[in-house]
Scaffold this motif. Structure first.
Motif, mmCIF file in Angstrom:
data_model
loop_
_atom_site.group_PDB
_atom_site.id
_atom_site.type_symbol
_atom_site.label_atom_id
_atom_site.label_comp_id
_atom_site.label_asym_id
_atom_site.label_seq_id
_atom_site.Cartn_x
_atom_site.Cartn_y
_atom_site.Cartn_z
ATOM 1 N N PRO B 458 0.791 -1.237 0.000
ATOM 2 C CA PRO B 458 0.000 0.000 0.000
ATOM 3 C C PRO B 458 0.825 1.290 0.000
ATOM 4 N N GLY B 461 2.090 2.603 -4.484
ATOM 5 C CA GLY B 461 1.375 3.330 -5.531
ATOM 6 C C GLY B 461 1.002 2.490 -6.728
ATOM 7 N N LYS B 462 1.191 1.162 -6.599
ATOM 8 C CA LYS B 462 0.838 0.266 -7.706
ATOM 9 C C LYS B 462 0.228 -1.009 -7.167
ATOM 10 N N THR B 463 -0.558 -1.693 -7.976
ATOM 11 C CA THR B 463 -1.117 -2.987 -7.590
ATOM 12 C C THR B 463 -0.338 -4.103 -8.276
ATOM 13 N N ALA B 469 -2.384 2.848 -7.712
ATOM 14 C CA ALA B 469 -3.145 2.683 -6.474
ATOM 15 C C ALA B 469 -2.885 3.874 -5.561
ATOM 16 N N PRO B 470 -3.824 4.168 -4.660
ATOM 17 C CA PRO B 470 -3.576 5.235 -3.684
ATOM 18 C C PRO B 470 -2.364 4.877 -2.819
ATOM 19 N N VAL B 471 -1.599 5.886 -2.414
ATOM 20 C CA VAL B 471 -0.415 5.660 -1.583
ATOM 21 C C VAL B 471 -0.757 5.981 -0.132
ATOM 22 N N THR B 472 -0.544 5.027 0.756
ATOM 23 C CA THR B 472 -0.809 5.263 2.171
ATOM 24 C C THR B 472 0.413 5.921 2.817
ATOM 25 N N ASN B 473 0.184 7.043 3.468
ATOM 26 C CA ASN B 473 1.259 7.775 4.147
ATOM 27 C C ASN B 473 1.317 7.319 5.602
#
Lengths: 192, 592
Positions: B458, B461-463, B469-473
């Motif tokens: 996560p 930024g990619k699946t 994909a959304p990037v989790t900070n």
């Protein structure tokens, strides 16, 4: 045919797994039963790497017991001694003439081996040595060192040169193929 | 016509899932199982596959696929199953609608894991059918059979691989009809009696599980072709399964063999019949005596032996020793042992690894470090010596808090990687904060799952399929939980690492420190530059050797060989610059 056991050893990052894959696929292309076994993961990060390829009419076990490898290919000189217990009495060995200092030596935890060549000569009087790194440098790309070794290895296997090259064509990206085929030819010529 | 390929069992699983019409697939990477989903990603036109955040979620996703009527696949390594046991233990009560196959890869011999455990015991515990392929062809065939069994008996099926099957390539005939299986989803019908496992419904389910197990035992005894007797000398009969079968064929090939491809439910009648047809019965299995104990429990006699076979990876040499003990008709080749005088070559953090600076600083600060699972476990080893414990995914944080509660709080911190943080670190930091701890959690954030070979997570930024994909900070996650002290530091800034960590380790407030730097291999930075040591300026103090960088090697000796100047191997140097920062004499500089 009787099962042939080949063990490839060296250091993570040297291209051992690609070489053993090409060997195994060449054996399969020759119509033989084949098994290729290797260890991935943590063992890969700069550590000692081993892959075994067995081919013949029917192959069961993916690995062989100590003292049963007909041929060993060592991509590095220290590793050639480390795995000596795998080689069969009278087995052949091909050694890449290169030393990679283990972290234990470069950081000073353990002494370097100072009499390496003497020990190799004593252990393996019939060894075939290959200067694969120098050849690869001459060809302008050190990363094709493994295919120089594959060329040298091909002299010690029962498969035709064309079969090896067909596998390489199927396995290596087109833009790198010419370089790698040249490397293969040079390794083959250097140890013929 | 044949359609032969040289495939590892991991690859064969993916090909089989495609052929069997699998539509939903979810997994968390873990050696030796990872290549299953790297291969499945090639079939993204037919299989909706993803990397889940952990094995429990992966299995829940696959269960959802099965509940909705689609054939589904889940894969993990053996310790991943510990995480996923919760959903498994109840979905086995509910039973599958669309076929559900769970592939678990054991690691006998602990090549790349934190422990050795035998998944077969967990398959029995969960009362699910267990298939044990011996090679890639069997993996390909058994996955397809497992889907049939799963749907016919409404049960999740397990397929157990081992490091040796997962990472051995053997010839597989895919069949001339190879292609995507077009299996229609079974229609989903809401039925709380069947899918809501509340006590009132779970009790009848329990009875059904019992009945189903006996039906499956009939199948494993009489119907499946993967359980078979191979004729041979009847003075000794050998019961075996998995890759152990291949070793038995190699070493005891002339004797009668009962080969169990489906070892749970144990085919008792078939075993009894086999044992009655031979003079003596020997059970050869890798790891725990799971089959042997079942044979003995049936009141049958089994040959006992002294040779140790109940742990670590089997190999033909160990079976030769067994044969020597039992039959005395073989000689063990005189072992020429490995040369003991050689320097060890342990795995090491790569040259330029972004984790190196943190461990250098933690070592310097004398911190107590609870560690976690990933490449950074290598920070425990000399010369870094900067990790005190490693247990399981996410354990760094909970154990640090436990040590603090026990009164041990000497510069205590937890170190965890980004993928492991998403896997099971988030609950850990929530727990520290909620319960008033002061643990500093350091997240080594390189935006990739490094150890298993660069799988996305996560933070990437990619699946798996390559989509954005959304990037989790991670810092934002900590702040949202309520952490007041959250710092983000460039992994290559050693001074700032030291300043911030000195403050945080001595603070009595909990904190999260995110150390960011790319995995150098994954970012294509392995040739990003080169540094050089000026031998005139080098005082042979040995400071840079403490980094444990494979590119920094011993040069000229001084003081009668007691100390060495540093030399940088230009081939191995990747230009990270840690050594330039730690050199007190300005002897190291960038040349490229």
């Amino acid at each position: 045919m009787e099962t042939v056991n080949i063990t490839l050893v060296g250091v993570g990052g040297q291209g051992i797994l690609l070489t053993s894959d090409i060997l195994a696929k060449t054996a399969a292309l020759a119509g033989l039963d084949v098994k290729k076994s290797e260890i991935h993961g943590m063992a890969q990060r700069g550590g000692s790497v081993i892959s075994q390829v067995r081919f013949g009419d029917e192959v069961h076990s993916p690995i062989v017991h100590d003292g049963a490898s007909d041929l060993m290919v060592s991509f590095e000189r220290i590793e050639a001694l480390r795995w000596r217990h795998l080689l069969a009495p009278g087995g052949k060995i091909l050694i890449n003439n290169i030393d990679l200092a283990p972290i234990t030596v470069s950081s000073g935890q353990q002494p370097a081996v100072t009499d390496l060549q003497e020990r190799l000569d004593a252990e393996y009087p019939e060894a075939v040595f290959c200067d694969a790194m120098n050849i690869a440098k001459e060809l302008g790309n050190q990363r094709c060192m493994n295919m120089v070794i594959a060329g040298a290895l091909s002299n010690l296997t029962p498969f035709e040169e064309d079969l090896w090259k067909e596998t390489m064509k199927n396995r290596i990206p087109a833009k790198l193929l010419e370089l790698n085929l040249k490397a293969f030819d040079r390794g083959r010529a250097a140890t013929a | 016509m044949s359609n032969k390929m040289l495939l590892s069992a991991n690859e064969a699983v993916a090909y089989a899932a495609y052929k069997a019409g699998c539509k939903v697939a979810s997994a968390y990477p873990g050696t030796p199982s990872t290549e299953i989903f790297e291969t499945i990603a090639r079939f993204k036109d037919k299989i909706n596959a993803d990397w889940a955040v952990n094995e429990k979620v992966a299995l829940e996703v696959a269960i959802g696929g099965s509940m909705a009527g689609a054939r589904s696949l889940c894969a993990m390594k053996h310790v991943g199953l510990n995480v996923a046991m919760d959903p498994l233990m109840t979905y086995t009560f509910i039973g599958a609608l669309g076929g559900l196959v769970l592939v678990v890869a054991d690691d006998p011999g602990i090549h790349s894991s934190q422990n050795e455990q035998d998944t077969r015991t967990l398959a029995r515990f969960a009362r699910v059918p267990l298939f044990e392929p011996s090679n890639s062809q069997e993996a390909f065939d058994m996955i397809q059979e497992a889907y049939e069994v799963s749907e016919r008996y409404q049960v999740p099926c397990m397929v157990r691989l081992t490091t040796r099957t997962s990472h051995t390539s053997t010839v597989v005939d895919l069949g001339d009809d190879f292609g995507p299986g077009n299996v229609e989803n079974k229609p989903y019908v809401k039925d709380i009696c069947k899918i809501v496992s509340a006590p009132v419904f779970a009790r009848p389910m329990r009875y059904r599980v019992q009945k189903r197990t006996e039906e499956l035992r009939k199948y494993s005894t009489t119907e499946t072709v993967v359980n078979r007797i191979e004729e041979g000398d009847k003075s000794l009969g050998i019961i075996t399964a998995s890759v152990a079968y291949e070793y038995v064929k190699e070493v005891f090939g002339e004797y009668a063999i009962l080969k169990l491809g489906m070892s749970n439910p144990f085919p008792t009648d078939l075993v009894r019949h086999f044992c009655g047809s031979v003079d003596r019965v020997l059970v050869v299995e890798e790891l725990d005596p799971v089959m042997e104990e079942q044979v003995r429990a049936m009141g049958l006699e089994v040959v006992s032996y002294e040779t140790e076979l109940d742990m670590m990876e089997l190999n033909p040499g160990r079976l030769l020793a067994l044969r020597k003990e039992l039959l005395g008709d073989v000689e063990i080749p005189e072992a020429t042992y490995a040369d003991k005088g050689l320097p060890a070559r342990p795995p090491v953090l790569c040259s330029g690894c972004s984790h190196r600076g943190l461990f250098y600083v933690l070592s310097k600060l004398g911190a107590t470090v609870t560690g976690d699972i990933g490449c950074y476990t290598l920070g425990a080893f000399p010369p870094l010596n900067a990790m005190d414990s490693v247990i399981c995914m996410g354990a760094s944080i909970g154990t640090a808090f436990g040590m603090e509660k026990a009164g041990y709080n000497k510069r205590l911190c937890a170190v965890i990687g980004d993928s492991t943080f998403f896997h099971s670190g988030m609950t850990g930091i929530q727990n520290v904060l909620y319960n008033g701890g002061s643990v500093t959690t350091i997240v080594l954030d390189n935006r990739i799952t490094g150890m298993t070979g660069h799988q996305v997570n996560p933070g990437s930024g990619k699946t798996l399929a390559g989509d954005v994909a959304p990037v989790t900070n991670i810092g934002a996650v900590a702040r949202a939980m309520g952490y007041k002290r959250v710092e983000s530091i460039d992994a290559f800034d050693i001074d700032r690492l030291e300043n911030v960590l000195t403050a945080e380790l001595d603070s009595d407030e909990p904190s999260v420190v995110i150390v960011t730097g790319p995995c150098r291999i994954n970012a294509g930075l392995m040739q990003a530059g080169t540094f050089e040591v000026d031998p005139e300026k080098c005082k042979a103090c040995g400071g840079c050797f403490k980094l444990g960088c494979p590119a920094i090697i011993r040069g000229e000796s001084v003081a009668d060989g007691k100390r060495f100047k540093a030399h940088i191997d230009p081939v191995q140097c990747t230009g990270c610059g840690f050594c330039e920062q730690v050199c007190k004499f300005d002897a190291i500089s960038r040349i490229r």
